[in-house]
Scaffold this motif. Structure first.
Motif, PDB file in Angstrom:
ATOM      1  N   ALA A  48      47.681  46.760   9.971  1.00  7.10           N
ATOM      2  CA  ALA A  48      47.826  45.408  10.517  1.00  7.10           C
ATOM      3  C   ALA A  48      48.550  44.461   9.576  1.00  7.10           C
ATOM      4  N   ARG A  49      48.368  44.615   8.258  1.00  3.99           N
ATOM      5  CA  ARG A  49      48.852  43.624   7.293  1.00  3.99           C
ATOM      6  C   ARG A  49      50.130  44.051   6.597  1.00  3.99           C
ATOM      7  N   GLY A  50      50.362  45.348   6.446  1.00  2.00           N
ATOM      8  CA  GLY A  50      51.620  45.863   5.928  1.00  2.00           C
ATOM      9  C   GLY A  50      52.051  45.274   4.608  1.00  2.00           C
ATOM     10  N   ASP A  51      53.132  44.476   4.627  1.00  2.00           N
ATOM     11  CA  ASP A  51      53.722  43.948   3.396  1.00  2.00           C
ATOM     12  C   ASP A  51      53.120  42.618   2.950  1.00  2.00           C
ATOM     13  N   ALA A  52      52.087  42.139   3.630  1.00  2.81           N
ATOM     14  CA  ALA A  52      51.395  40.920   3.181  1.00  2.81           C
ATOM     15  C   ALA A  52      50.684  41.202   1.863  1.00  2.81           C
ATOM     16  N   THR A  53      50.528  40.173   1.036  1.00  2.04           N
ATOM     17  CA  THR A  53      49.852  40.345  -0.252  1.00  2.04           C
ATOM     18  C   THR A  53      48.390  40.693  -0.036  1.00  2.04           C
ATOM     19  N   ALA A  54      47.941  41.731  -0.715  1.00  5.09           N
ATOM     20  CA  ALA A  54      46.552  42.177  -0.603  1.00  5.09           C
ATOM     21  C   ALA A  54      45.737  41.787  -1.825  1.00  5.09           C
ATOM     22  N   LEU A  55      46.245  42.121  -3.020  1.00  5.60           N
ATOM     23  CA  LEU A  55      45.478  41.960  -4.252  1.00  5.60           C
ATOM     24  C   LEU A  55      46.324  41.345  -5.350  1.00  5.60           C
ATOM     25  N   VAL A  56      45.658  40.521  -6.182  1.00  4.30           N
ATOM     26  CA  VAL A  56      46.305  39.886  -7.324  1.00  4.30           C
ATOM     27  C   VAL A  56      45.421  40.093  -8.550  1.00  4.30           C
ATOM     28  N   ASP A  57      46.024  40.507  -9.655  1.00  8.60           N
ATOM     29  CA  ASP A  57      45.302  40.744 -10.902  1.00  8.60           C
ATOM     30  C   ASP A  57      44.862  39.433 -11.564  1.00  8.60           C
ATOM     31  N   PRO A  58      43.897  39.510 -12.498  1.00 14.14           N
ATOM     32  CA  PRO A  58      43.571  38.335 -13.318  1.00 14.14           C
ATOM     33  C   PRO A  58      44.806  37.852 -14.075  1.00 14.14           C
ATOM     34  N   ALA A  59      44.969  36.549 -14.169  1.00  9.36           N
ATOM     35  CA  ALA A  59      46.138  35.994 -14.854  1.00  9.36           C
ATOM     36  C   ALA A  59      46.130  36.340 -16.340  1.00  9.36           C
ATOM     37  N   ASN A  60      44.950  36.578 -16.905  1.00 10.64           N
ATOM     38  CA  ASN A  60      44.827  36.886 -18.335  1.00 10.64           C
ATOM     39  C   ASN A  60      44.690  38.383 -18.587  1.00 10.64           C
ATOM     40  N   ARG A  61      45.234  39.188 -17.710  1.00  8.89           N
ATOM     41  CA  ARG A  61      45.069  40.633 -17.817  1.00  8.89           C
ATOM     42  C   ARG A  61      45.554  41.184 -19.163  1.00  8.89           C
ATOM     43  N   ARG A  62      46.678  40.673 -19.664  1.00  3.78           N
ATOM     44  CA  ARG A  62      47.207  41.220 -20.914  1.00  3.78           C
ATOM     45  C   ARG A  62      46.216  41.043 -22.053  1.00  3.78           C
ATOM     46  N   ALA A  63      45.539  39.927 -22.107  1.00  2.00           N
ATOM     47  CA  ALA A  63      44.548  39.711 -23.158  1.00  2.00           C
ATOM     48  C   ALA A  63      43.344  40.641 -22.987  1.00  2.00           C
ATOM     49  N   LEU A  64      43.084  41.045 -21.751  1.00  2.00           N
ATOM     50  CA  LEU A  64      41.928  41.900 -21.492  1.00  2.00           C
ATOM     51  C   LEU A  64      42.205  43.361 -21.807  1.00  2.00           C
ATOM     52  N   VAL A  65      43.293  43.901 -21.236  1.00  2.00           N
ATOM     53  CA  VAL A  65      43.517  45.343 -21.310  1.00  2.00           C
ATOM     54  C   VAL A  65      44.889  45.715 -21.866  1.00  2.00           C
ATOM     55  N   GLY A  66      45.719  44.726 -22.207  1.00  2.00           N
ATOM     56  CA  GLY A  66      46.980  45.029 -22.872  1.00  2.00           C
ATOM     57  C   GLY A  66      48.168  45.266 -21.971  1.00  2.00           C
ATOM     58  N   SER A  67      48.078  44.891 -20.697  1.00  2.00           N
ATOM     59  CA  SER A  67      49.233  45.034 -19.802  1.00  2.00           C
ATOM     60  C   SER A  67      49.331  43.819 -18.892  1.00  2.00           C
ATOM     61  N   ASP A  68      50.505  43.603 -18.330  1.00  2.00           N
ATOM     62  CA  ASP A  68      50.750  42.401 -17.537  1.00  2.00           C
ATOM     63  C   ASP A  68      50.095  42.468 -16.164  1.00  2.00           C
ATOM     64  N   PRO A  69      49.707  41.312 -15.625  1.00  2.00           N
ATOM     65  CA  PRO A  69      49.101  41.283 -14.290  1.00  2.00           C
ATOM     66  C   PRO A  69      50.098  41.687 -13.219  1.00  2.00           C
ATOM     67  N   ARG A  70      49.565  42.264 -12.135  1.00  2.00           N
ATOM     68  CA  ARG A  70      50.382  42.685 -11.006  1.00  2.00           C
ATOM     69  C   ARG A  70      49.863  42.025  -9.734  1.00  2.00           C
ATOM     70  N   ARG A  71      50.640  42.145  -8.673  1.00  2.00           N
ATOM     71  CA  ARG A  71      50.199  41.800  -7.328  1.00  2.00           C
ATOM     72  C   ARG A  71      50.768  42.859  -6.400  1.00  2.00           C
ATOM     73  N   VAL A  72      49.977  43.292  -5.434  1.00  3.40           N
ATOM     74  CA  VAL A  72      50.404  44.377  -4.555  1.00  3.40           C
ATOM     75  C   VAL A  72      50.164  43.997  -3.103  1.00  3.40           C
ATOM     76  N   SER A  73      51.023  44.518  -2.233  1.00  9.92           N
ATOM     77  CA  SER A  73      50.854  44.351  -0.796  1.00  9.92           C
ATOM     78  C   SER A  73      49.864  45.396  -0.278  1.00  9.92           C
ATOM     79  N   TRP A  74      49.489  45.270   0.983  1.00  9.49           N
ATOM     80  CA  TRP A  74      48.607  46.257   1.586  1.00  9.49           C
ATOM     81  C   TRP A  74      49.262  47.638   1.604  1.00  9.49           C
ATOM     82  N   ASN A  75      50.553  47.695   1.901  1.00  8.43           N
ATOM     83  CA  ASN A  75      51.251  48.982   1.902  1.00  8.43           C
ATOM     84  C   ASN A  75      51.290  49.596   0.509  1.00  8.43           C
TER      85      ASN A  75
END
Length: 584
Positions: A48-75
């Motif tokens: 139903a949602r396809g290319d709509a945004t599904a998930l967004v990482d914490p903005a401070n992800r790099r400080a937490l785990v050492g990599s940049d935040p991402r955002r992904v669509s449902w697909n």
């Protein structure tokens, strides 16, 4: 009668058919449960949602785990979930296997849930604060087949901690880490990088699903709750009861596909799973992750992502209301409502947010086992009432807005006599029954049953009937000794058992002291052995050596000659707690 485990099968062993057949048939007939499963719900949302945004990482992800935040669509999410599910199969993970998961709130954490569910595995999430003591205890209670964690979290390596204790977890077959390629480290485990699924991955998962489909009565999670029995208890849940439970947390805030949700709570128990993950999954909204709580990052995410709904602890909302300087620097214009709970709400706080910002604070009261009382602005337009009271589901002549109201039975029971209470103003234990109630604990046959003779869940929480039509429930007190510090549950009995091993301690009682910010802080009250001395720093050092989670460490130590007891020798913990200091 409500009970746990498949009939004729030992409790704690079954991973399929956790609810008894007669209960399944009854709730299916009523329409409270359906054939819907969480993995099928995900596939439906992807379609139903396809290319709509599904998930967004914490903005401070790099400080937490050492990599940049991402955002992904449902697909994109579906493709990565399929890739991960195929990797889990390669590591020998299959139906009924328990996956211990210690990850911060992130895209990968959600992917682990979805990938595990797609192949019939069970997710058992652990708080990031947990150390060797808690991880080993829970792994052995639930027989973790695999542990998925991260190579880096701030200044420590959870993966290295797990590997160091691996010989104490005999059922554990492997330790996996997950995250970006730059997060890989030589910690002795296998690292999985999120990636799009190949055609081979997709064919393998689809074949697996066709040959061995999930059933809605399958176990999908084992979450952990602390109680007065000391060690943590594993709360098992199925597709059936998680989906039924989430009706409450969707209806009260009126979550829709258009919402952008911000999740600041660890995705390890009811608050985040039922309050955020499942409303997102069942509506197709957008979910923004946040971890650990950091005010600047949290408010920045609200403004940048245009968040419409979030949940926040009462202390934060109270602090904000009285900090005009901070409020002048943040943009809350996208918010339309806020959820709060885990501690009694102050009427002045709820009223203040409504009058100053036009935001209705939804009052939540819940537990991993199945309690869900929610006071929404729709049912409680008066903010003072919303802070003080919860709906008394089933009250004569009263209609509540949520579908949940007609599916749940609640009653109050006198804790001394066992007689049901029907009049106002008389405190009693809250007991609850319905499609949201869990099927039972791991190893439940060796624990005190949480259900009464009529099948109601005994919550241990004390309420009384209130309102001009006896239509409300008012929270009175927690019937258990549980300490809730910053949203994390702490079992005093567990800490008391460890502190009692200190050579200077003759007797110990652990209690929670009220705190404006965290809700409660841990206090240890001890009687010392003759001639012994003990300072707080020494006790904390002793506990750190036992490798317990840092949030459990006492922040107050009091030495007494005797612990207060009643005439029959029962410890009177209420006399050990400091007085509340919250501003009224």
């Amino acid at each position: 009668m409500i009970h746990s485990g498949r009939e004729g099968e030992p409790e704690g062993k079954a991973t399929r058919g956790l609810h008894p057949r007669h209960r399944v048939d009854d709730y299916l007939r009523r329409g409270w449960w359906t054939a819907q499963t969480l993995d099928q719900t995900f596939r439906d949302q992807v379609a139903a949602r396809g290319d709509a945004t599904a998930l967004v990482d914490p903005a401070n992800r790099r400080a937490l785990v050492g990599s940049d935040p991402r955002r992904v669509s449902w697909n994109e999410l579906e493709s990565e979930v399929t890739h991960l599910a195929a990797r889990l199969l390669e590591h020998g993970i299959g139906r009924g296997d328990v996956i211990g998961v210690q990850l911060p709130n992130s895209i990968e954490l959600v992917e682990v849930y979805l990938a595990a569910w797609s192949i019939g595995a069970i997710v058992s999430p652990l708080a990031m604060q947990y150390r060797e003591h808690e991880v080993v205890t829970m792994a052995n209670k639930a027989n973790f087949a695999v542990m998925i964690t991260t190579t880096e979290f701030g200044d420590r390596s959870p993966a290295a901690d797990v590997l160091a204790a691996r010989d104490r977890m005999p059922a554990l077959r492997s330790v996996l880490t997950i995250g970006a390629a730059e997060e890989a480290a030589d910690a002795g485990g296998s690292h999985i990088v999120p990636a799009p699924a190949t055609e081979r991955d997709r064919a393998r998962i689809e074949s697996r699903r066709a040959a061995d489909p999930n059933e809605p009565n399958d176990c999908v999670t084992i979450c952990w709750t602390s109680g007065t029995e000391g060690e943590p208890k594993g709360v098992r849940r199925t597709h059936f009861d998680w989906i039924a439970f989430s009706v409450a947390t969707i209806d009260a805030p009126r979550v829709t596909v258009a919402d952008i949700l911000l999740n600041p709570f660890p995705m390890i128990n009811m608050a985040a799973i039922c309050g955020m993950l499942l409303p997102w999954l069942l509506t197709g909204a957008t979910l923004v992750q946040h971890h650990p709580f950091d005010a600047a990052t949290f408010f920045g995410q609200i403004a940048t992502e245009r968040v419409t709904y979030t949940i926040a602890p009462p202390a934060l909302l109270w602090m904000l209301l009285h900090n005009d300087e901070l409020l002048s620097k943040i943009d809350l214009s996208s918010l339309t409502r806020i959820g709060s709970g885990s501690a009694p709400l102050q009427p002045a706080m709820v009223r203040g947010w409504q009058e100053r910002f036009g935001l209705g604070v939804i009052n939540f009261f819940g537990s991993n086992e199945g309690v869900a009382l929610l006071s929404s602005p729709e049912d409680f337009p008066d903010p003072d009432d919303r802070a003080r009271y919860f709906p008394r589901y089933g009250a004569s002549g009263v209609t509540w807005s949520s579908r949940f109201a007609g599916r749940v039975d609640v009653k109050l029971v006198d804790v001394e006599t066992g007689v049901e209470i029907t009049e106002a103003g008389r405190p009693g234990e809250l007991r609850i029954a319905g499609p949201n109630v869990f099927p039972g604990y791991v190893d439940g046959e060796n624990l005190t049953s949480p259900f009464d003779d009529e099948g109601y869940l005994k919550t241990g929480d004390i309420f009384e009937i209130a309102g001009d039509r006896n239509q409300f429930l008012r929270y009175v007190d927690r019937g258990k000794d549980l300490i809730i510090r910053g949203g994390m549950n702490i079992a005093p009995a567990e800490l008391e058992g460890i502190i009692a091993e200190h050579p200077a301690v003759a007797e110990v009682a652990v209690v929670g002291d009220p705190d404006e910010v965290l809700g409660e802080r841990v206090a240890a009250v001890v009687v010392l052995r003759p001639g012994a001395e003990l300072a707080l720093a020494e006790l904390v050092s002793f506990l750190r050596e036992r490798k317990i989670a840092s949030f459990k460490l006492p922040e107050r130590l009091e030495v007494r000659d005797l612990l207060p007891r009643n005439a029959v020798g029962k410890l009177l913990k209420r006399e050990l707690r400091t007085r509340p200091t919250l501003t009224q």
